[in-house]
Design a protein around this motif. Structure first.
Motif, PDB file in Angstrom:
ATOM      1  N   PHE A   1       9.317  17.890  -3.468  1.00  0.00           N
ATOM      2  CA  PHE A   1       9.577  18.454  -5.046  1.00  0.00           C
ATOM      3  C   PHE A   1       9.727  19.934  -4.884  1.00  0.00           C
ATOM      4  N   LEU A   2       9.158  20.457  -3.750  1.00  0.00           N
ATOM      5  CA  LEU A   2       9.487  22.134  -3.630  1.00  0.00           C
ATOM      6  C   LEU A   2      11.154  22.270  -3.486  1.00  0.00           C
ATOM      7  N   GLY A   3      11.545  21.409  -2.771  1.00  0.00           N
ATOM      8  CA  GLY A   3      13.044  21.102  -2.545  1.00  0.00           C
ATOM      9  C   GLY A   3      13.877  20.519  -3.547  1.00  0.00           C
ATOM     10  N   THR A   4      14.751  19.800  -3.017  1.00  0.00           N
ATOM     11  CA  THR A   4      15.396  18.727  -3.969  1.00  0.00           C
ATOM     12  C   THR A   4      15.567  17.436  -3.190  1.00  0.00           C
ATOM     13  N   PRO A   5      14.923  16.763  -4.155  1.00  0.00           N
ATOM     14  CA  PRO A   5      14.707  15.314  -3.941  1.00  0.00           C
ATOM     15  C   PRO A   5      15.842  14.479  -3.525  1.00  0.00           C
ATOM     16  N   THR A   6      16.058  13.855  -2.649  1.00  0.00           N
ATOM     17  CA  THR A   6      17.240  12.931  -2.155  1.00  0.00           C
ATOM     18  C   THR A   6      16.899  11.791  -1.997  1.00  0.00           C
TER      19      THR A   6
END
Length: 249
Positions: A29-34
């Motif tokens: 969630f701190l990045g971009t979920p893929t």
């Protein structure tokens, strides 16, 4: 019958599941979920299940007088290990650097297997050895989502502070209940975690979270016997609270 089969195949360890999932979700969630996160999470959980049953097989093969006890773990270890292989191959093709991340976890897995072989799975160093790679999944998940490694170390350290403290705290509540050295060690660790969270400029809610953990580490061991499922459930709630404070910030 079905519930007995589930218990044989899936470990009933609430704290372990929280430790496996919360750092991972924090990094995601701190990045971009893929969609790749779903593949990696499944591989991560399969790897845990395979290693758990392998360690139980090692422990029981050496220490149990019942030969069937070890054999009960052989089939789950093989099934989960074989299910992991195609996912691991796909992930490495997609992101070759994941192979290096997996290699970094091998020494800690070796430590866990060695303690299992010696029938000392509950030893404090073994618990810490399990916590470190679990928290290491935070930067892995963050990088997989296109995040920057520089954004990972502080939340990863926050997870390490909490989950390593949980190893100490749970011991004061169960296996080392009544042990003054363990209670002091747990209190000092949790007090140090509050100071570390403040010194690392973690979000104010996260610092407050560690304050709550400090109070529970000092107060709860004085409350007498608390059932293990209750202790585990509280730790799951606190783990989710940590996830919320880190992601919300």
């Amino acid at each position: 019958m079905a519930s007995r089969a589930v218990r044989r195949w899936l470990p009933n360890q609430h704290g372990a599941w929280a430790m496996l999932v919360v750092p991972f979700l924090t990094g995601m969630f701190l990045g971009t979920p893929t969609p790749w996160h779903a593949v990696l999470l499944l591989a991560w959980l399969l790897g845990y299940l395979a290693s758990f049953h392998t360690q139980q097989w090692l422990r029981l093969r050496r220490h149990s007088r019942n030969p069937r006890a070890a054999r009960r773990h052989a089939l789950p270890a093989r099934v989960f290990g074989l299910a992991l292989l195609p996912l691991a191959a796909v992930l490495v093709v997609h992101a070759p650097w994941l192979l290096s991340a997996g290699v970094c976890a091998v020494p800690f897995l070796a430590v866990n297997c060695a303690y299992a072989w010696r029938n000392r799975e509950r030893a404090l160093p073994n618990g810490i050895a399990a916590v470190i790679p679990a928290c290491g999944m935070l930067p892995v998940a963050l990088l997989l989502g296109g995040g920057d490694l520089g954004d990972a170390w502080r939340p990863a350290l926050a997870c390490l502070l909490y989950f390593a403290g949980t190893v100490l705290y749970v011991k004061t509540m169960i296996r080392e209940r009544g042990s003054s050295p363990y209670r002091w060690a747990s209190a000092l660790w949790h007090g140090g975690a509050v100071a570390a969270a403040y010194g690392l400029h973690l979000p104010v809610p996260t610092v407050a979270f560690f304050g709550v953990c400090f109070v529970r580490a000092v107060w709860m061991p004085t409350r007498g016997t608390v059932r293990a499922p209750v202790i585990g459930a509280v730790e799951v709630i606190l783990s989710l609270a940590l996830l919320g404070t880190l992601v919300a910030a």
